[in-house]
Motif scaffolding. Structure first.
Motif, PDB file in Angstrom:
ATOM      1  N   HIS A  20      51.199 -51.131 -41.996  1.00 50.90           N
ATOM      2  CA  HIS A  20      52.598 -50.941 -41.613  1.00 50.90           C
ATOM      3  C   HIS A  20      52.692 -50.517 -40.147  1.00 50.90           C
ATOM      4  O   HIS A  20      52.027 -49.600 -39.704  1.00 50.90           O
ATOM      5  CB  HIS A  20      53.250 -49.843 -42.475  1.00 50.90           C
ATOM      6  CG  HIS A  20      53.758 -50.337 -43.774  1.00 50.90           C
ATOM      7  ND1 HIS A  20      54.770 -51.244 -43.901  1.00 50.90           N
ATOM      8  CD2 HIS A  20      53.382 -50.035 -45.040  1.00 50.90           C
ATOM      9  CE1 HIS A  20      55.004 -51.477 -45.180  1.00 50.90           C
ATOM     10  NE2 HIS A  20      54.169 -50.750 -45.889  1.00 50.90           N
ATOM     11  N   ASN A  22      56.003 -50.366 -38.858  1.00 46.47           N
ATOM     12  CA  ASN A  22      57.311 -49.732 -38.830  1.00 46.47           C
ATOM     13  C   ASN A  22      57.185 -48.352 -39.487  1.00 46.47           C
ATOM     14  O   ASN A  22      56.870 -48.233 -40.668  1.00 46.47           O
ATOM     15  CB  ASN A  22      58.317 -50.613 -39.580  1.00 46.47           C
ATOM     16  CG  ASN A  22      59.726 -50.083 -39.486  1.00 46.47           C
ATOM     17  OD1 ASN A  22      59.944 -48.917 -39.187  1.00 46.47           O
ATOM     18  ND2 ASN A  22      60.681 -50.959 -39.764  1.00 46.47           N
ATOM     19  N   LYS A  24      59.432 -46.112 -40.307  1.00 47.90           N
ATOM     20  CA  LYS A  24      60.392 -45.838 -41.383  1.00 47.90           C
ATOM     21  C   LYS A  24      59.936 -46.460 -42.698  1.00 47.90           C
ATOM     22  O   LYS A  24      60.074 -45.868 -43.756  1.00 47.90           O
ATOM     23  CB  LYS A  24      61.784 -46.354 -41.015  1.00 47.90           C
ATOM     24  CG  LYS A  24      62.463 -45.521 -39.964  1.00 47.90           C
ATOM     25  CD  LYS A  24      63.853 -46.031 -39.701  1.00 47.90           C
ATOM     26  CE  LYS A  24      64.503 -45.200 -38.605  1.00 47.90           C
ATOM     27  NZ  LYS A  24      65.859 -45.660 -38.330  1.00 47.90           N
ATOM     28  N   GLN A  25      59.383 -47.673 -42.619  1.00 45.85           N
ATOM     29  CA  GLN A  25      58.868 -48.324 -43.829  1.00 45.85           C
ATOM     30  C   GLN A  25      57.695 -47.525 -44.405  1.00 45.85           C
ATOM     31  O   GLN A  25      57.566 -47.380 -45.606  1.00 45.85           O
ATOM     32  CB  GLN A  25      58.409 -49.743 -43.524  1.00 45.85           C
ATOM     33  CG  GLN A  25      59.526 -50.751 -43.421  1.00 45.85           C
ATOM     34  CD  GLN A  25      58.965 -52.138 -43.182  1.00 45.85           C
ATOM     35  OE1 GLN A  25      57.904 -52.294 -42.553  1.00 45.85           O
ATOM     36  NE2 GLN A  25      59.674 -53.150 -43.665  1.00 45.85           N
TER      37      GLN A  25
END
Length: 109
Positions: A20, A22, A24-25
């Protein structure tokens, strides 16, 4: 085997988490994993408690069965069910007084 499948799933989750980019993800995914771990732990505690209750119940039943097996059937039939049963040491007294008791009472008058 459930343990091997869980280990493989954890390895895939770790690989996905590492990939990941990102932030926030990643946070959302980690939060989801923590909730899942919490729910599974709670379910595990419930199941362990139920298993403990079941094992305790079976142990009590086995003990009762052993006690019943050690008592011969005829002995169980011969045992009085209460203290006033025939053959019991404590029999209920009859309502009528014995003849000797009534003679004693009349002599003392």
């Amino acid at each position: 085997d459930a343990g091997a499948a869980e280990a493989q799933r954890a390895a895939l989750d770790a690989a996905e988490l590492a990939g990941h980019h990102n932030q926030k993800q990643k946070i959302k995914y980690v939060t989801q994993l923590r909730k899942q771990i919490f729910e599974l732990s709670k379910e595990n505690r419930v199941l362990e408690r139920r298993l403990g209750d079941e094992l305790a119940w079976r142990a009590r039943e086995e003990e009762r069965a052993r006690e019943a097996a050690h008592t011969p059937f005829q002995d169980r039939l011969a045992r009085p069910s209460h203290s006033n049963a025939p053959g019991s040491a404590h029999r209920r007294r009859s309502n009528s007084t014995p003849a000797s008791a009534s003679r004693r009472r009349s002599w003392h008058r």
